[in-house]
Write an enzyme that holds these catalytic residues in place. Structure first.
Site, PDB file in Angstrom:
ATOM      1  N   ARG A 193     -10.181   0.060  15.328  1.00 16.68           N
ATOM      2  CA  ARG A 193     -10.104   0.827  14.093  1.00 16.68           C
ATOM      3  C   ARG A 193     -11.115   0.188  13.146  1.00 16.68           C
ATOM      4  O   ARG A 193     -12.297   0.183  13.454  1.00 16.68           O
ATOM      5  CB  ARG A 193      -8.645   0.801  13.585  1.00 16.68           C
ATOM      6  CG  ARG A 193      -8.283   1.953  12.685  1.00 16.68           C
ATOM      7  CD  ARG A 193      -6.799   1.966  12.328  1.00 16.68           C
ATOM      8  NE  ARG A 193      -6.401   0.822  11.481  1.00 16.68           N
ATOM      9  CZ  ARG A 193      -5.176   0.647  10.990  1.00 16.68           C
ATOM     10  NH1 ARG A 193      -4.211   1.527  11.278  1.00 16.68           N
ATOM     11  NH2 ARG A 193      -4.885  -0.387  10.242  1.00 16.68           N
ATOM     12  N   LYS A 214       0.848  -1.207   0.000  1.00 18.23           N
ATOM     13  CA  LYS A 214       0.000   0.000   0.000  1.00 18.23           C
ATOM     14  C   LYS A 214       0.878   1.250   0.000  1.00 18.23           C
ATOM     15  O   LYS A 214       2.081   1.177   0.285  1.00 18.23           O
ATOM     16  CB  LYS A 214      -0.897  -0.018   1.238  1.00 18.23           C
ATOM     17  CG  LYS A 214      -0.123  -0.025   2.554  1.00 18.23           C
ATOM     18  CD  LYS A 214      -1.025  -0.299   3.755  1.00 18.23           C
ATOM     19  CE  LYS A 214      -0.235  -0.304   5.041  1.00 18.23           C
ATOM     20  NZ  LYS A 214      -1.071  -0.669   6.203  1.00 18.23           N
ATOM     21  N   MET A 266      10.928  24.092   1.918  1.00 15.99           N
ATOM     22  CA  MET A 266      10.132  23.262   1.003  1.00 15.99           C
ATOM     23  C   MET A 266      11.010  22.456   0.046  1.00 15.99           C
ATOM     24  O   MET A 266      10.718  21.299  -0.249  1.00 15.99           O
ATOM     25  CB  MET A 266       9.171  24.146   0.195  1.00 15.99           C
ATOM     26  CG  MET A 266       8.209  23.338  -0.677  1.00 15.99           C
ATOM     27  SD  MET A 266       7.102  24.367  -1.649  1.00 15.99           S
ATOM     28  CE  MET A 266       6.093  25.113  -0.384  1.00 15.99           C
ATOM     29  N   TYR A 303      15.448  29.875   7.117  1.00 20.45           N
ATOM     30  CA  TYR A 303      14.334  30.650   7.670  1.00 20.45           C
ATOM     31  C   TYR A 303      14.351  30.681   9.194  1.00 20.45           C
ATOM     32  O   TYR A 303      14.502  29.646   9.840  1.00 20.45           O
ATOM     33  CB  TYR A 303      13.007  30.052   7.220  1.00 20.45           C
ATOM     34  CG  TYR A 303      12.728  30.157   5.739  1.00 20.45           C
ATOM     35  CD1 TYR A 303      12.863  31.365   5.055  1.00 20.45           C
ATOM     36  CD2 TYR A 303      12.304  29.038   5.031  1.00 20.45           C
ATOM     37  CE1 TYR A 303      12.591  31.451   3.692  1.00 20.45           C
ATOM     38  CE2 TYR A 303      12.019  29.112   3.672  1.00 20.45           C
ATOM     39  CZ  TYR A 303      12.165  30.328   3.006  1.00 20.45           C
ATOM     40  OH  TYR A 303      11.889  30.407   1.668  1.00 20.45           O
TER      41      TYR A 303
HETATM   42  C1  LIG Z   1      -0.299  -1.703   6.852  1.00 22.21           C
HETATM   43  C2  LIG Z   1      -0.919  -2.969   7.241  1.00 22.21           C
HETATM   44  C3  LIG Z   1      -0.161  -4.143   7.382  1.00 22.21           C
HETATM   45  C4  LIG Z   1       1.346  -4.136   7.359  1.00 22.21           C
HETATM   46  O1  LIG Z   1       1.817  -3.578   8.559  1.00 22.21           O
HETATM   47  P1  LIG Z   1       3.380  -3.506   8.895  1.00 22.21           P
HETATM   48  O2  LIG Z   1       3.445  -3.057  10.280  1.00 22.21           O
HETATM   49  O3  LIG Z   1       3.970  -2.541   7.918  1.00 22.21           O
HETATM   50  O4  LIG Z   1       3.892  -4.891   8.676  1.00 22.21           O
HETATM   51  C5  LIG Z   1      -0.836  -5.328   7.619  1.00 22.21           C
HETATM   52  N1  LIG Z   1      -2.183  -5.355   7.719  1.00 22.21           N
HETATM   53  C6  LIG Z   1      -2.932  -4.234   7.625  1.00 22.21           C
HETATM   54  C7  LIG Z   1      -4.402  -4.327   7.775  1.00 22.21           C
HETATM   55  C8  LIG Z   1      -2.335  -3.008   7.381  1.00 22.21           C
HETATM   56  O5  LIG Z   1      -3.087  -1.911   7.292  1.00 22.21           O
END
Ligand SMILES: *Cc1c(COP(=O)(O)O)cnc(C)c1O
Length: 386
Positions: free
Chosen positions: A143, A43, A326, A278
């Site tokens: 969650r 992802k 930036m 800055y």
């Molecule tokens: C991001 C994620 C993972 C991977 O998590 P890591 O800590 O990067 O191994 C696995 N399962 C779900 C649902 C996630 O959102």
């Protein structure tokens, strides 16, 4: 011509991604999981490393599943020329999402609530084929996922009726940890117990999942009893430890895949007492040389690392001098005079003496996940060991 274009694009700054390291990380993880399958979580553009090249490398090294957050990410991977039998799962859905496209692309989709089951069954009717649905249990993360008790009973019952009608195939039961990166934390045991209970209930009602899974990177690395049929590592694929508390990458035979470097845009001599960047949060303590690193928060370099993060220039660790802007920041080179164009390494695997993404995370008050994932689109990825 394309080569010179590539070089031109990567002169300012570049993120080198070592796909050989990624493959070897996947093999190291597979060595820990016995007969369980491995889902490579790619992802957020492969945590900033590039989703498709990383997916390809992970599959070469034996991953049989890919995981993404959004359906769009998963659909892009399915269109990316990977093996047809590769399973791809995505878990972050909102009402009105592309369910029918997902079904037609043979994705496994996650369902946490009745609204999602209603949408996916309607899409399956339109598609004329069953959806691969994985029911997600909230075992304590608080969650996404379905709450235990009446919510879970309702969802499991409705999913089984949809399966009986040929609209879905319940391919998985799954959950996610809150604190697996704190080995021994009592919530880990509590989540495992609840996962066992919720999967047992579903299986008792007649669910026959292909896979049950709960392990992210820290659980893959430290908790064999959480491996079940499939593990879902993300950060560990990229060679980064989930947290210093879990261990260093080397403790697990992992090697960071990304090196972020830039060419110094300017090296100049300045007198003592000279304010830098800055707000003048840094003032040169005496006559010195300053090096200009042409990367900034527009490239995903965290501004919170101002005056704190380390950079390797000419074999020495230097510290960001003053504010990260930036597009650029400055390092005090202490009188050294490397030529403009000399390499500044922000982070990498560490074996050339360079800092790591974990060092940057500590300097910025964040986690290494965020450091690599936020490296922006303006920074070209350069793949090695493809
Ligand atoms: C991001 C994620 C993972 C991977 O998590 P890591 O800590 O990067 O191994 C696995 N399962 C779900 C649902 C996630 O959102």
């Amino acid at each position: 011509m394309s080569e010179s274009v590539e070089r031109g694009a990567s002169v300012r700054g570049w993120a080198e991604v070592d796909l050989g390291a990624l493959r070897s990380n996947v093999r190291a993880l597979r060595g820990r999981i016995g007969g369980a399958a491995l889902m490579a979580v790619v992802k957020a553009d492969g945590y900033g490393h590039g989703a498709l090249p990383c997916a390809r490398a992970a599959v070469e090294a034996g991953a049989t599943w890919l995981g993404t957050a959004t359906p769009e990410e998963a659909l892009a991977l399915r269109a990316g020329g990977l093996p047809d039998d590769l399973r791809i799962m995505c878990w972050l859905w909102t009402p009105g999402g592309p369910w029918q496209e997902a079904i037609e692309a043979d994705l496994d989709v996650s369902v946490s609530a009745m609204w999602a089951l209603t949408e996916v069954t309607a899409a399956a009717r339109r598609a004329g084929r069953p959806a691969r649905v994985q029911l997600k249990a909230d075992t304590g993360l608080g969650r996404n996922g379905c709450q235990p008790g009446p919510d879970w009973r309702e969802l499991v019952g409705a999913a089984l009726r949809a399966e009986a009608e040929g609209l879905v195939r319940i391919t998985g039961l799954w959950s996610h940890f809150a604190r697996a990166d704190e080995p021994g934390h009592p919530s880990i045991r509590a989540q495992l117990d609840l996962f066992r209970e919720m999967t047992a209930y579903a299986e008792g009602e007649g669910v026959r999942p292909e896979v049950r899974h709960i392990a992210n990177s820290p659980a893959t690395l430290t908790l064999p009893e959480a491996h079940y049929d499939l593990v879902r590592p993300g950060i560990a694929l990229y060679g980064i430890s989930p947290s210093p508390e879990v261990g260093t990458p080397a403790d697990f035979g992992l090697r960071p895949a990304m090196t972020l470097a830039a060419s110094l845009a300017l090296v100049k001599r300045v007198p003592g007492g000279h304010g830098v960047s800055y707000g003048h949060h840094y003032t040169t303590p005496g006559e010195t040389t300053l090096g200009l690193v042409p990367l900034g928060y527009g490239d995903g370099i965290p501004r919170h690392a101002s005056s704190a993060a380390p950079v390797l220039v000419d074999g020495k660790w230097r510290t960001v001098a003053g504010r990260i802007a930036m597009d650029q920041f400055v390092v005090d080179l202490g009188g050294d005079r490397p030529a403009a164009g000399a390499e500044a390494v922000l982070f990498g695997p560490g074996d050339r003496g360079e800092p790591t993404a974990e060092d940057w995370a500590q300097a910025a008050g964040t986690i290494a996940y965020e450091i690599v994932t936020r490296i922006g689109a303006r920074v070209p990825r350069v793949y090695v060991n493809e």
